[in-house]
Design an enzyme around this catalytic site. Structure first.
Site, PDB file in Angstrom:
ATOM      1  N   CYS A   1       0.639   6.943  -3.643  1.00 45.93           N
ATOM      2  CA  CYS A   1       1.309   5.682  -3.301  1.00 45.93           C
ATOM      3  C   CYS A   1       2.215   5.289  -4.461  1.00 45.93           C
ATOM      4  CB  CYS A   1       0.254   4.601  -3.056  1.00 45.93           C
ATOM      5  SG  CYS A   1       0.930   2.936  -2.984  1.00 45.93           S
TER       6      CYS A   1
ATOM      7  N   CYS B   1       6.773  -0.545  -1.745  1.00 45.16           N
ATOM      8  CA  CYS B   1       7.185  -0.898  -0.376  1.00 45.16           C
ATOM      9  C   CYS B   1       6.700  -2.284   0.059  1.00 45.16           C
ATOM     10  CB  CYS B   1       6.659   0.130   0.611  1.00 45.16           C
ATOM     11  SG  CYS B   1       6.734   1.808   0.009  1.00 45.16           S
TER      12      CYS B   1
ATOM     13  N   THR C   1      -1.221  -3.792  -4.244  1.00 44.50           N
ATOM     14  CA  THR C   1      -0.643  -2.507  -4.627  1.00 44.50           C
ATOM     15  C   THR C   1       0.422  -2.680  -5.707  1.00 44.50           C
ATOM     16  OG1 THR C   1      -1.054  -1.629  -2.438  1.00 44.50           O
ATOM     17  CG2 THR C   1       0.661  -0.547  -3.705  1.00 44.50           C
TER      18      THR C   1
ATOM     19  N   GLU D   1      -4.215  -0.521  -7.342  1.00 43.91           N
ATOM     20  CA  GLU D   1      -4.464  -1.798  -6.675  1.00 43.91           C
ATOM     21  C   GLU D   1      -5.182  -2.719  -7.659  1.00 43.91           C
ATOM     22  OE1 GLU D   1      -4.736   0.928  -4.444  1.00 43.91           O
ATOM     23  OE2 GLU D   1      -2.986   0.216  -3.344  1.00 43.91           O
TER      24      GLU D   1
ATOM     25  N   HIS E   1       5.813  -3.080   7.554  1.00 44.48           N
ATOM     26  CA  HIS E   1       4.969  -2.302   6.644  1.00 44.48           C
ATOM     27  C   HIS E   1       4.228  -1.170   7.363  1.00 44.48           C
ATOM     28  CE1 HIS E   1       3.686  -1.687   2.659  1.00 44.48           C
ATOM     29  NE2 HIS E   1       2.402  -1.941   2.867  1.00 44.48           N
TER      30      HIS E   1
ATOM     31  N   CYS F   1       5.365   6.996   4.447  1.00 41.54           N
ATOM     32  CA  CYS F   1       5.099   7.580   3.115  1.00 41.54           C
ATOM     33  C   CYS F   1       4.049   8.674   3.189  1.00 41.54           C
ATOM     34  CB  CYS F   1       4.645   6.494   2.140  1.00 41.54           C
ATOM     35  SG  CYS F   1       3.039   5.761   2.553  1.00 41.54           S
TER      36      CYS F   1
HETATM   37 FE1  SF4 Z   1       2.147   2.805  -1.031  1.00 44.25          FE
HETATM   38 FE2  SF4 Z   1       2.879   3.863   1.279  1.00 44.25          FE
HETATM   39 FE3  SF4 Z   1       2.287   1.250   1.075  1.00 44.25          FE
HETATM   40 FE4  SF4 Z   1       4.538   2.290   0.022  1.00 44.25          FE
HETATM   41  S1  SF4 Z   1       3.975   2.132   2.225  1.00 44.25           S
HETATM   42  S2  SF4 Z   1       3.183   0.813  -0.942  1.00 44.25           S
HETATM   43  S3  SF4 Z   1       3.789   4.269  -0.725  1.00 44.25           S
HETATM   44  S4  SF4 Z   1       0.883   3.005   0.811  1.00 44.25           S
HETATM   45 FE    FE Z   2      -0.491  -0.235   1.009  1.00 43.38          FE
END
Ligand code: SF4
Ligand code: FE
Length: 495
Positions: A110, A114, A201, A267, A302, A308
């Site tokens: 991650c 985003c 995150t 996180e 989201h 991703c």
């Molecule tokens: Fe992380 Fe994917 Fe969420 Fe972006 S969309 S913050 S890469 S989990």
């Molecule tokens: Fe997330």
């Protein structure tokens, strides 16, 4: 130091490169805790550094692949990093998802940026709607904030999930009002908020945070119906960074046992204690009826951002195929079939996310939002398919991913040569290469980056049931029944 202008003074020089970004994280005096200790410079902590590295890739990709990682913004009138761009066409959302998949491939984890991006798109449209109805000036405030953020190229984190306490009770009914973030005081300069946000995150790797309600609100929840932006180093903020499986392997020495020594997610629990927010950075205060559309729009954005995970899927499929080659079994038909199955699952996620982008709709502010049904379907796929892809990767890799000796043993005078002898696979394959690939599969399926690839896939942007509720709302079952009855020749009275 409390006016909006003063709060932006530190960001006069734009952050351009990945190195600029890493340097921007130092010297901030944030109140960050990990493993029972205050961490003065999180970016230099060995366990947290890989998460900053992953975020830094969002800067690197903007210079390497500007065709999809930057966009011209009418708000600042300049080309901006796509993580700070409000989508104004379906093509914008398509490019965003291409960028997210590529970043997933590059990092295998991650990359954390985003949530803020999706908060930006959401605030753009919701502030516009509130102003149209209530005569407030939230939209202009938000645009002024975003213009500064775009020019400075900062990381905006999104803070949404409240602790929620007793789930059967509304915010105002909780025995502790802080279980949902809320306004505790207002004065002529701004508001003061207290409470907490969970699972945030990239929180410690951000520069600013936009906080938003996590669910629908009622009139009695006015003080909990608040949206605003704060610097991550604002007085009154405390961060407790979450423990991840095998996170301390990085400090055990060497680079092999970590599986992916360079990149990880992050996180944190963020606690707000009387945090001041100047009026210029307040984008909703009391307009409780808009919390529902805010949450729905954010989750619609989201849930498609979870494209991703297809980038991570690409890495894991590649790792499984490499492990098969190292074992000399790549030509076996069941191995080929498993790789096809993994690819089919991965591309099914991709296709639903991309469809949600292509079918995006324009809202009153001019922003485009992914198709709601397809976005919920996409995220629902994400709650399932990575688990099956991970199972197949472990199946192909074999049990050695959980029984393999450590790098230290490999380097030991006495047992190292034994490990090299007995972990040899196909002739010509380096034992260390075989071990590294197996460690990567371990990392992504039961290790540190399984946090992002599996459990975050399950719960991030809403747990599976949240998508099923949205799918049920949008599935137009009466229309489907009418079409079936029509073709079957069932009369209206006979239904
Ligand atoms: Fe992380 Fe994917 Fe969420 Fe972006 S969309 S913050 S890469 S989990
Ligand atoms: Fe997330």
């Amino acid at each position: 130091m409390n006016s909006a202008e003063a709060l932006w003074a530190d960001f006069a020089t734009p952050i351009v490169t990945a190195d600029d970004y890493m340097n921007s994280l130092r010297g901030r005096g944030m109140n960050v805790f990990f493993m029972g200790e205050r961490v003065p410079e999180p970016v230099d902590h060995p366990v947290m550094r890989p998460s900053a590295n992953a975020m830094a890739e969002t800067y690197r990709i903007a210079s390497e692949r500007p065709e999809f990682a930057t966009a011209r913004s009418d708000i600042a009138g300049i080309a901006v990093n796509r993580f700070l761009h409000v989508p104004t066409s379906p093509d914008d959302l398509v490019a965003k998802h291409e960028m997210q998949r590529e970043l997933g491939r590059r990092t295998g984890t991650c990359f954390q940026r985003c949530v803020g991006l999706d908060a930006i798109g959401t605030c753009h449209s919701v502030t516009f709607d509130i102003d149209g109805k209530a005569g407030t000036s939230y939209h202009q405030r938000f645009l002024a904030f975003l213009r500064r953020a775009q020019a400075a190229n900062v990381v905006i984190g999104g803070a949404m999930t409240d602790p929620k306490g007793d789930r059967s009770k509304a915010p105002h009914q909780q025995s502790d009002p802080d279980l949902f973030l809320h306004v505790v005081r207002r004065d002529d300069k701004g508001i003061y908020v207290s409470g907490a946000k969970m699972h945030q995150t990239g929180a410690v790797n951000s520069h600013w945070l936009i906080f938003m309600p996590t669910m629908r609100m009622t009139e009695a929840d006015r003080d909990w119906s608040v949206v605003g932006a704060v610097r991550v180093d604002a007085p009154g903020l405390t961060y407790v960074v979450g423990r991840q499986t095998n996170d301390t392997r990085i400090v055990d020495g060497g680079t092999m046992d970590a599986g992916n020594a360079q990149f990880a997610g992050q996180e944190a629990l963020i606690v707000f204690e009387n945090v001041f927010v100047p009026h210029e950075h307040v984008f909703m205060d009391g307009e409780w009826a808009y919390a529902t559309s805010l949450v729905e729009r954010f989750t619609t954005y989201h849930r498609s951002s979870y494209v991703c995970k297809t980038g991570l899927g690409d890495v894991l499929i590649g790792a499984a195929a490499s492990a098969a080659e190292h074992n000399g079994v790549e030509a076996a038909s069941h191995i080929k079939d498993k790789l096809v199955e993994m690819t089919h699952l991965n591309e099914t996620i991709y296709s639903s996310c991309m469809a949600a982008a292509h079918q995006s709709k324009k809202v009153a502010s001019g922003a485009y939002i992914n198709d709601e049904m397809l976005s919920n379907v996409a995220k629902h796929n994400v709650t399932r398919f990575p688990f099956e892809i991970a199972r197949l990767a472990q199946d192909i890799a074999g049990g050695l991913i959980v029984t393999m000796p450590s790098e230290k043993d490999l380097q030991h005078n006495e047992v190292g040569p034994l490990i090299r002898k007995f972990l040899q696979g196909r002739d010509g394959v380096e034992v260390t290469d075989r071990m590294r690939i197996l460690r990567l599969i371990e990392n992504m399926t039961i290790g540190r980056n399984a946090v992002g690839y599996l459990t975050e896939s399950l719960h991030g942007a809403g747990s599976p049931q949240a998508q099923r509720i949205q799918i049920a709302r949008g599935m137009k079952i009466e229309d489907k029944k009418a079409r079936a009855r029509h073709l079957a020749g069932v009369s209206e009275r006979a239904k």
